[in-house]
Design an enzyme around this catalytic site. Structure first.
Site, PDB file in Angstrom:
ATOM      1  N   GLU A  60       1.119  36.288  39.811  1.00 11.65           N
ATOM      2  CA  GLU A  60       2.377  36.956  40.104  1.00 11.65           C
ATOM      3  C   GLU A  60       2.444  37.570  41.502  1.00 11.65           C
ATOM      4  OE1 GLU A  60       3.690  37.898  35.528  1.00 11.65           O
ATOM      5  OE2 GLU A  60       2.974  39.581  36.729  1.00 11.65           O
TER       6      GLU A  60
ATOM      7  N   GLU B 112       3.832  31.926  31.561  1.00 16.40           N
ATOM      8  CA  GLU B 112       3.688  33.151  30.775  1.00 16.40           C
ATOM      9  C   GLU B 112       5.037  33.523  30.181  1.00 16.40           C
ATOM     10  OE1 GLU B 112       2.021  36.660  32.477  1.00 16.40           O
ATOM     11  OE2 GLU B 112       0.541  35.581  33.677  1.00 16.40           O
TER      12      GLU B 112
END
Length: 360
Positions: A179, A287
């Site tokens: 991320e 995710e």
């Protein structure tokens, strides 16, 4: 995902992929084929899970059931992979370091699992990018991407890990970061870092795939103007995906953290499928998760993903199991093996994948 109590972290084994049926071919390096992934002789849609905690297990038997930057040496029994102290980087290749990852990779090879190995975490859990920022005297988090000393240490770690597993068919892909964000930055900052880092990884290992590990922020395709579609976090999904040394796209989905509805997740998935289709590369729905009502809220995303051209795999956050020390970590998103949630999220999902593709 950012976790306040547990991590998605540096040296993460961020995901594990398995074919929803017995592979028809011999084990080999995973690859892309148009808008799909190819794994062990099968080309199509795949499913898997995130299991960040596997790389920290000290019991080998627990690994068979189922990574960390620091500024000071942890206490006995703690697994860590890289130490940043006194302006120097030290790779821990010992029994409580990369030898732990060695066993994870070996076990994955034995059990036919494919791993996405991540090199650093955007978040502070277990060190992450800010361990580099602190260790090399940089001003703030965003300096990670362009500070020469930080990037030298980061690449030292990349080389140490990649060189250990260049011949392993258990590695699905190398991932730049979990991320990565550069809030308020021009999108050139992340773009330049992604381009140069992915080129460096490919220079070390041209056989394995490389991905970014981003959340999918910054996208015009099907945009409704909501925060995740904007460029606030310094990311331009389509532009970054077009980099030749990036093999496939990644995107995440956490409506509860992003201020969107759960139904909005279907639009988000379709938007990334369309962007990946335009780029001629597959997307990995890497995710996604909620802290309650897993079956009711997450299975619609799985169905949308499976039926969206351009999306070729999904990994729910996160897998849970019973270890020798008790249950694996639970951040509220965990779906434990053998539960009703596991049946709808995994067993039923795999059955749908097999039925759609004619796999037995």
């Amino acid at each position: 995902m950012k976790l306040s109590q547990i991590l998605t972290f540096a040296s993460l084994l961020s995901g594990a992929l398995a074919a929803p049926g017995k592979p028809h071919g011999k084990p080999g390096f995973a690859s892309t084929s148009g808008l799909q992934f190819s794994i062990d002789g099968q080309t199509g849609y795949f499913a898997g899970s995130n299991s960040y905690w596997i790389g920290f297990l000290t019991n080998k038997a627990d690994v068979d059931i189922g990574f960390n930057d620091v500024n000071t040496v942890p206490g006995e029994g703690t697994v860590y992979y890289q130490l940043h102290a006194n302006g120097k980087s030290t790779i821990n290749t010992g029994a409580n370091g990369l030898q732990r990852m060695d066993y994870v990779v070996k076990s994955a090879e034995k059990h036919g699992i494919k791993l996405i190995i991540n090199f650093v975490n955007n978040w502070d859990d277990y060190g992450g990018m800010n361990a580099y920022v602190k260790g090399y005297g940089a001003a703030d988090h965003n300096d990670f991407y362009s500070n020469a000393k930080i990037q030298k240490a980061y690449r030292q770690y990349i080389r140490a890990v990649v060189s250990r597993y260049t011949k392993s068919d258990a590695v699905f892909a190398w991932e730049l970061a979990n991320e990565p964000r550069c809030k308020g930055c021009d999108t050139d900052v992340l773009y330049d870092w992604i381009k140069s880092t992915s080129e460096y990884i490919k220079s070390l290992d041209a056989k394995h795939m490389v991905c970014i590990g981003d959340e999918g922020f910054g996208l015009e395709t099907l945009s409704d103007g909501s925060y995740p579609f904007t460029y606030v976090e310094g990311s331009d999904f389509a532009r970054n995906l077009a980099i030749p040394t990036i093999d496939f796209g990644t995107f995440h989905l956490y409506p509860d953290s992003w201020g969107t509805s759960h139904e909005w997740g279907n639009l988000w998935t379709q938007a990334h499928g369309a962007a990946c289709q335009a780029a001629g590369k597959p997307c990995l729905f890497e995710e996604y998760g909620v802290t309650s009502d897993h079956c009711a809220l997450e299975t619609p995303w799985q169905k949308t993903s499976l039926n969206t051209t351009g999306v070729s795999a999904d990994l729910y956050w996160q897998y849970g199991d019973t270890l020798s020390s008790g249950p694996s970590p639970n951040d509220g998103h965990t779906v434990y093996y053998g539960t009703d949630d596991f049946k709808c999220m995994v067993t039923d999902h795999v059955a749908a994948i097999k039925a759609k593709q004619g796999w037995v």
